[in-house]
Design a protein around this motif. Structure first.
Motif, mmCIF file in Angstrom:
data_model
loop_
_atom_site.group_PDB
_atom_site.id
_atom_site.type_symbol
_atom_site.label_atom_id
_atom_site.label_comp_id
_atom_site.label_asym_id
_atom_site.label_seq_id
_atom_site.Cartn_x
_atom_site.Cartn_y
_atom_site.Cartn_z
ATOM 1 N N ALA A 282 0.830 -1.206 0.000
ATOM 2 C CA ALA A 282 0.000 0.000 0.000
ATOM 3 C C ALA A 282 0.866 1.259 0.000
ATOM 4 O O ALA A 282 0.576 2.235 -0.703
ATOM 5 C CB ALA A 282 -0.930 -0.003 1.207
ATOM 6 N N THR A 283 1.924 1.227 0.786
ATOM 7 C CA THR A 283 2.820 2.382 0.855
ATOM 8 C C THR A 283 3.542 2.601 -0.463
ATOM 9 O O THR A 283 3.644 3.738 -0.955
ATOM 10 C CB THR A 283 3.839 2.183 1.990
ATOM 11 N N THR B 56 2.594 1.539 -3.453
ATOM 12 C CA THR B 56 1.628 1.938 -4.475
ATOM 13 C C THR B 56 1.340 3.429 -4.391
ATOM 14 O O THR B 56 1.294 4.135 -5.404
ATOM 15 C CB THR B 56 0.320 1.146 -4.303
ATOM 16 N N ALA B 57 1.162 3.922 -3.171
ATOM 17 C CA ALA B 57 0.912 5.348 -2.983
ATOM 18 C C ALA B 57 2.103 6.183 -3.440
ATOM 19 O O ALA B 57 1.946 7.218 -4.106
ATOM 20 C CB ALA B 57 0.605 5.629 -1.511
ATOM 21 N N ALA C 57 -4.378 5.595 0.160
ATOM 22 C CA ALA C 57 -3.842 4.500 0.971
ATOM 23 C C ALA C 57 -4.657 4.304 2.236
ATOM 24 O O ALA C 57 -4.875 3.173 2.686
ATOM 25 C CB ALA C 57 -2.375 4.771 1.317
ATOM 26 N N GLU D 162 -7.505 2.259 1.205
ATOM 27 C CA GLU D 162 -7.099 0.880 0.916
ATOM 28 C C GLU D 162 -6.861 0.091 2.198
ATOM 29 O O GLU D 162 -7.234 -1.087 2.304
ATOM 30 C CB GLU D 162 -5.834 0.873 0.059
ATOM 31 N N ILE E 191 1.204 8.173 5.596
ATOM 32 C CA ILE E 191 0.604 6.848 5.800
ATOM 33 C C ILE E 191 0.990 6.309 7.167
ATOM 34 O O ILE E 191 0.156 5.763 7.906
ATOM 35 C CB ILE E 191 1.033 5.891 4.677
#
Length: 473
Positions: A150-151, A153-154, A274, A277, A463
């Motif tokens: 997730a990190t 991707t962001a 994020a 998500e 995040i």
């Protein structure tokens, strides 16, 4: 993004990657791997790679990857170095030590993904290989890998947006990207304001007035469905899609990188996506004031008086101090409409702090010790450095104007005075912070997990910060 997966199966047809670092028990990597590391001393430095070719043997190639003292930062550096040592179609297995912490695994995976980033419009094809993380207990690390994904991707999204050429990237295009990214995700809502809807946004209209693409104001909100009264964090990101400096035109050397001047908006957008998500139990609203600071007959002038969303005025004598004008409207909007518990501003606002803090460290301003501490902790864990600077009361005098409520662009102590200017628009919100991240938003070359170009600075810190909040009021 290329694939990273956890496995318990060792395969000697793959390239082997053997971590080496301080006090790493040799038995954790197997007898043969221990023998390989024993003959190559000095490879323990975090991010250092030693290549051992093994013709006619299996595995045919072995990489020794230095993890330093094996903290999360060391493993992140190791991951970035590993992925840069692999060919595009190469599949590698990283032999994980048995005592690897969940945080270390997250660092390793983030380093692999971040170090392997490529801008989407680059001519290089995506990787077809993958990285397998070999451990006897793969299910133990499922959550760590999900957080890393997730990190990363962001951060990839923030880098992509910032790297996009200004021939493509304008306020309308950027707003469309937000709408597309949020489409179909439960708990997310998007509002885009344009034209007459921006009547009260005097700073945004002034800065974007000379562009053939008019300004936009985007509000992206994540509301957790399972929390009755969630804490509300408002993230405000400067979104100047290109900055010529306006009539106070920048010199050529300073202008070519100004596609990065929306790096703050990219980071707060990415962090909010994020949060959705990861289904974080915190209400998050990202505000993106988007404009192109162009030159033309409709450009605002040095000496103009600008009326903001709340009706107060700013005198400006420098059209290249435009970021604070659009942020002022966004902050006014937040205090008037959103009732935030905390506000955090990310902006490529000034280059002044780079003289003192260098290229990898942002300036942090906040009157709230607790908030500043949480951001510093999150930034350290994420690998995004920041240094807290003061908000000196005696410097407020520099903001005095004879014709307006304040002066937006005095010539003294640029970064500090810009932070004091933004403070005027925080209303009754006591918990706020401003991160001036112009220098670390761009990397001149590969540097640990950073790749040449846009860094996506701030997305990882936000995040981590949001993930650490309990969400309740």
């Amino acid at each position: 993004m290329f694939a990273i997966r956890l496995t318990a199966e060792l395969d000697d047809s793959r390239t082997w990657v053997i971590p080496v670092g301080d006090d790493l028990p040799p038995g954790d990597v197997g007898a043969e791997a221990a023998a390989l590391t024993a003959v190559t001393p000095g490879a323990e430095k975090a991010g250092e790679i030693t290549v051992l070719p093994r013709p006619l043997r299996r595995p045919g190639r072995v990489l020794l990857a230095g993890a330093g003292d094996r903290d999360e930062a060391g493993w992140r550096a190791a991951g970035a170095a590993i992925v840069r040592s692999l060919t595009d179609d190469e599949t590698a297995q990283v032999r994980l030590p048995s005592d690897l912490s969940e945080a270390a695994l997250r660092g390793l995976a983030e380093g692999l993904w971040l170090g392997g980033y490529r801008y989407r419009d680059a001519p290089l094809a995506p990787r077809s290989g993958q990285v397998e993380l070999v451990t006897a207990t793969p299910f133990r690390y499922d959550r760590s890998l999900a957080l890393a994904r997730a990190t990363a991707t962001a951060t990839w999204l923030a880098r992509d947006l910032t790297n996009t050429p200004p021939s493509t990237k304008n306020p309308e295009w950027f707003a469309d990207q937000v709408v597309a990214a949020a489409d179909g995700i439960a708990g997310l809502s998007v509002t885009v304001l344009a034209g007459d809807e921006l009547a009260r946004f005097g700073g945004l209209r002034a800065v974007g007035g000379a562009s053939v693409t008019p300004p936009r104001f985007v509000e992206l909100s994540w509301t957790p469905p399972s929390v009755a009264s969630p804490r509300h964090v408002v993230l405000v990101g400067k979104g100047i899609t290109f900055d010529t400096g306006g009539i106070s035109i920048k010199p050529r050397e300073s202008m070519w990188l100004m596609k990065k001047d929306m790096g703050g908006a990219a980071a707060v957008l990415a962090a909010t996506l994020a949060a959705a998500e990861l289904e974080l139990p915190v209400r998050v609203t990202a505000l993106l004031p988007l404009a192109e600071n162009a030159i033309g007959a409709a450009a605002f002038r040095p000496g103009d008086l600008i009326r903001h969303y709340d009706g107060t005025t700013s005198e400006t004598t420098n059209s290249d101090a435009e970021g604070r004008l659009v942020l002022a409207d966004a902050l006014n909007y937040a205090t008037d409409r959103l009732a935030p518990d905390t506000m955090i501003v990310l902006a490529t606002l000034t280059g002044a702090n780079a003289v003192a803090l260098g290229k990898r460290t942002a300036a942090l301003y906040s009157p709230d010790d607790a908030l500043a501490g949480r951001l510093e902790t999150a930034g350290k864990a994420a690998g995004e450095g920041m240094w807290r600077l003061p908000l000196p009361g005696d410097y407020v005098e520099y903001l005095r104007s004879d014709i307006a409520d304040r002066h937006s662009s005095p010539t003294q102590v640029h970064s500090l005075v810009a932070a004091l200017y933004l403070r005027d628009f925080m209303g009754d919100v006591a918990s706020w912070a401003h991160l001036d991240m112009s220098a670390p938003a761009w990397a001149a070359d590969h540097d640990l997990e950073l790749t040449k170009g846009a860094t996506g600075w701030g997305a990882r810190t936000l995040i981590r910060y949001l993930s650490a909040l309990d969400g309740g009021q």
